[in-house]
Design a protein around this motif. Sequence first.
Motif, PDB file in Angstrom:
ATOM      1  N   LYS A  16      33.404 -56.486 -74.490  1.00  9.88           N
ATOM      2  CA  LYS A  16      32.850 -55.218 -74.960  1.00  9.88           C
ATOM      3  C   LYS A  16      32.660 -55.247 -76.482  1.00  9.88           C
ATOM      4  O   LYS A  16      31.666 -54.761 -77.009  1.00  9.88           O
ATOM      5  CB  LYS A  16      33.761 -54.055 -74.573  1.00  9.88           C
ATOM      6  CG  LYS A  16      33.193 -52.706 -74.919  1.00  9.88           C
ATOM      7  CD  LYS A  16      34.092 -51.596 -74.391  1.00  9.88           C
ATOM      8  CE  LYS A  16      33.470 -50.251 -74.698  1.00  9.88           C
ATOM      9  NZ  LYS A  16      34.279 -49.155 -74.206  1.00  9.88           N
ATOM     10  N   PHE A  17      33.634 -55.822 -77.200  1.00  8.29           N
ATOM     11  CA  PHE A  17      33.502 -55.933 -78.648  1.00  8.29           C
ATOM     12  C   PHE A  17      32.288 -56.776 -79.016  1.00  8.29           C
ATOM     13  O   PHE A  17      31.529 -56.433 -79.910  1.00  8.29           O
ATOM     14  CB  PHE A  17      34.761 -56.536 -79.278  1.00  8.29           C
ATOM     15  CG  PHE A  17      34.592 -56.825 -80.742  1.00  8.29           C
ATOM     16  CD1 PHE A  17      34.626 -55.796 -81.666  1.00  8.29           C
ATOM     17  CD2 PHE A  17      34.370 -58.113 -81.185  1.00  8.29           C
ATOM     18  CE1 PHE A  17      34.448 -56.050 -83.017  1.00  8.29           C
ATOM     19  CE2 PHE A  17      34.192 -58.379 -82.527  1.00  8.29           C
ATOM     20  CZ  PHE A  17      34.239 -57.349 -83.451  1.00  8.29           C
ATOM     21  N   ASN A  18      32.104 -57.896 -78.308  1.00 12.39           N
ATOM     22  CA  ASN A  18      30.955 -58.757 -78.591  1.00 12.39           C
ATOM     23  C   ASN A  18      29.647 -58.013 -78.364  1.00 12.39           C
ATOM     24  O   ASN A  18      28.687 -58.176 -79.110  1.00 12.39           O
ATOM     25  CB  ASN A  18      31.015 -60.022 -77.735  1.00 12.39           C
ATOM     26  CG  ASN A  18      32.153 -60.925 -78.137  1.00 12.39           C
ATOM     27  OD1 ASN A  18      32.575 -60.928 -79.288  1.00 12.39           O
ATOM     28  ND2 ASN A  18      32.675 -61.673 -77.191  1.00 12.39           N
TER      29      ASN A  18
ATOM     30  N   GLY B 140      27.002 -57.225 -81.290  1.00 12.39           N
ATOM     31  CA  GLY B 140      25.604 -57.613 -81.138  1.00 12.39           C
ATOM     32  C   GLY B 140      24.674 -56.429 -81.349  1.00 12.39           C
ATOM     33  O   GLY B 140      23.644 -56.542 -82.014  1.00 12.39           O
ATOM     34  N   SER B 141      25.056 -55.271 -80.806  1.00 11.00           N
ATOM     35  CA  SER B 141      24.256 -54.057 -81.001  1.00 11.00           C
ATOM     36  C   SER B 141      24.212 -53.660 -82.461  1.00 11.00           C
ATOM     37  O   SER B 141      23.165 -53.273 -82.984  1.00 11.00           O
ATOM     38  CB  SER B 141      24.832 -52.905 -80.171  1.00 11.00           C
ATOM     39  OG  SER B 141      24.749 -53.195 -78.810  1.00 11.00           O
TER      40      SER B 141
ATOM     41  N   CYS C 199      19.540 -55.161 -88.475  1.00 19.00           N
ATOM     42  CA  CYS C 199      18.290 -55.886 -88.685  1.00 19.00           C
ATOM     43  C   CYS C 199      17.081 -54.960 -88.597  1.00 19.00           C
ATOM     44  O   CYS C 199      16.165 -55.031 -89.426  1.00 19.00           O
ATOM     45  CB  CYS C 199      18.155 -57.022 -87.678  1.00 19.00           C
ATOM     46  SG  CYS C 199      19.315 -58.363 -87.970  1.00 19.00           S
ATOM     47  N   LYS C 200      17.082 -54.049 -87.624  1.00 17.71           N
ATOM     48  CA  LYS C 200      15.960 -53.112 -87.488  1.00 17.71           C
ATOM     49  C   LYS C 200      15.898 -52.145 -88.654  1.00 17.71           C
ATOM     50  O   LYS C 200      14.815 -51.706 -89.043  1.00 17.71           O
ATOM     51  CB  LYS C 200      16.081 -52.339 -86.179  1.00 17.71           C
ATOM     52  CG  LYS C 200      15.734 -53.170 -84.970  1.00 17.71           C
ATOM     53  CD  LYS C 200      15.808 -52.364 -83.700  1.00 17.71           C
ATOM     54  CE  LYS C 200      15.475 -53.245 -82.514  1.00 17.71           C
ATOM     55  NZ  LYS C 200      15.498 -52.507 -81.259  1.00 17.71           N
TER      56      LYS C 200
END
Length: 90
Positions: A73-75, A79-80, A86-87
């Motif tokens: 879940k942390f990963n 990632g989110s 980045c966006k």
Amino acid sequence: MCENKDIIFIISKLAGGGAEHVVFRLSDEMVNMGYRVTIISVNTLKNANLYGMNPQIDTFSLADNIVNVKTPKFNKIAGSLSRYICKSFE
């Protein structure tokens, strides 16, 4: 030219070492230039050395806000977060 004046620094911990000192100094200068700065720490802020840090700098700890940082879940959250950052700069 990008008019977004938000800066996010991501660092493993805020324990008062050399890298942390550099992030604090850069953050302080960025605030003085009119940027809104957030420092995100992967590890806890409970023992962080925040003394003397500009109060206009926001801090956030992933470890203090997520129950277990060593889970899939942390990963997924990390990632989110990476995609969101980045966006934000596109």
